[in-house]
Design an enzyme around this catalytic site. Structure first.
Site, mmCIF file in Angstrom:
data_model
loop_
_atom_site.group_PDB
_atom_site.id
_atom_site.type_symbol
_atom_site.label_atom_id
_atom_site.label_comp_id
_atom_site.label_asym_id
_atom_site.label_seq_id
_atom_site.Cartn_x
_atom_site.Cartn_y
_atom_site.Cartn_z
ATOM 1 N N CYS A 1 0.831 -1.213 0.000
ATOM 2 C CA CYS A 1 0.000 0.000 0.000
ATOM 3 C C CYS A 1 0.870 1.269 0.000
ATOM 4 O O CYS A 1 1.520 1.563 -0.993
ATOM 5 C CB CYS A 1 -0.986 -0.024 1.158
ATOM 6 S SG CYS A 1 -2.330 1.168 0.969
ATOM 7 N N HIS B 1 -3.823 -5.153 0.885
ATOM 8 C CA HIS B 1 -3.295 -5.498 2.206
ATOM 9 C C HIS B 1 -3.358 -7.001 2.486
ATOM 10 O O HIS B 1 -4.282 -7.477 3.165
ATOM 11 C CB HIS B 1 -4.070 -4.742 3.290
ATOM 12 C CG HIS B 1 -3.771 -3.287 3.332
ATOM 13 N ND1 HIS B 1 -2.788 -2.752 4.140
ATOM 14 C CD2 HIS B 1 -4.304 -2.241 2.657
ATOM 15 C CE1 HIS B 1 -2.740 -1.445 3.969
ATOM 16 N NE2 HIS B 1 -3.641 -1.111 3.065
ATOM 17 N N GLU C 1 -1.698 -8.630 4.566
ATOM 18 C CA GLU C 1 -1.539 -8.887 6.004
ATOM 19 C C GLU C 1 -2.877 -8.925 6.737
ATOM 20 O O GLU C 1 -2.957 -9.428 7.871
ATOM 21 C CB GLU C 1 -0.621 -7.832 6.642
ATOM 22 C CG GLU C 1 -1.250 -6.513 7.003
ATOM 23 C CD GLU C 1 -1.438 -5.547 5.848
ATOM 24 O OE1 GLU C 1 -1.851 -4.392 6.086
ATOM 25 O OE2 GLU C 1 -1.178 -5.945 4.688
#
Length: 240
Positions: A114, A218, A220
């Site tokens: 990002c 994202h 994660e």
């Protein structure tokens, strides 16, 4: 087997909150720590500091991860701030630019997520849309609140022969939390994924000897529910 040490460039909570009794806090999102640990790496958080520390930090790690967060300071790519620019942290920008420079000098791999992808582009002489309202072909919702990050919100298409296509396949749905994006891509990078409205969603290094991989979404936040997102961590930790 020696596990790779993954340096995560940390963020900083500057605004006082009651939860931390008004103290500033250095941190990184837990998803990066968990994703690295799950795929066999050792996470090592690098707190924001002086640029002179970058060489010492990079010496101690095997690979560098650049996380999401604040907007990138626009003067770093030659622009004045536009009205829709959100919070910036110049100390973080300068420190992470030094980490990028040193990691590339030492030929250590970088995975950027990002804001991390945006800053990597700026570090290599690219520019950004300060807000997607500047992009004339904007048609896709790129900030998915209130939808939770475990649910993908829009599609991406990957480029043939790219690292991302080898990991994710030709098409995938991803989560999305960004109002800035790559405008002019660095001459040192190649685009390897796009949203359906043409926003660059993934990049890799033009020079194959420079091991760089970056994504605009994202992983994660949903690697524990999406095997292909977990495969991104596995590739970074064990192959990149």
């Amino acid at each position: 087997m020696v596990k790779p040490i993954i340096g995560i460039a940390g963020n900083q909570l500057i605004h006082p909150t009651e939860f931390f009794h008004g103290n500033q806090v250095s941190y990184t999102p837990q998803g990066f720590v968990n994703g690295i640990q799950k795929t066999g790496g050792i996470p090592f958080i690098l707190p924001i500091g002086a640029s002179a520390l970058a060489k010492t930090y990079i010496n101690q790690i095997d690979k560098l991860l650049l996380a999401g967060g604040q907007d990138v300071s626009p003067d770093l790519y030659g622009e004045e701030p536009q009205p829709k620019l959100e919070e910036t942290n110049r100390n973080r920008d300068i420190f992470e630019l030094a980490l990028i420079t040193e990691a590339m000098k030492q030929k250590k791999p970088i995975f950027a997520v990002c804001r991390g992808m945006q800053l990597l582009n700026v570090a290599l002489k690219g520019t950004l849309y300060q807000d997607l309202s500047e992009y004339k072909d904007w048609k896709v919702k790129h900030v998915q609140q209130p939808t939770t990050p475990e649910f993908a919100t829009h599609s991406i298409v990957t480029e043939k022969g790219s690292i991302l296509q080898n990991i994710l396949g030709e098409k995938k749905r991803v989560n999305s939390y960004h109002h800035q994006a790559v405008r002019d891509l660095s001459p040192e990078l190649i685009p390897t994924a796009y949203s359906t409205d043409g926003i660059i969603e993934g990049v890799e290094a033009k020079n194959p000897e420079q091991r760089l991989l970056a994504v605009q979404w994202h992983p994660e936040l949903n690697f524990d529910k999406d095997e292909r997102e977990c495969a991104l961590f596995d590739y970074f930790v064990n192959q990149l």
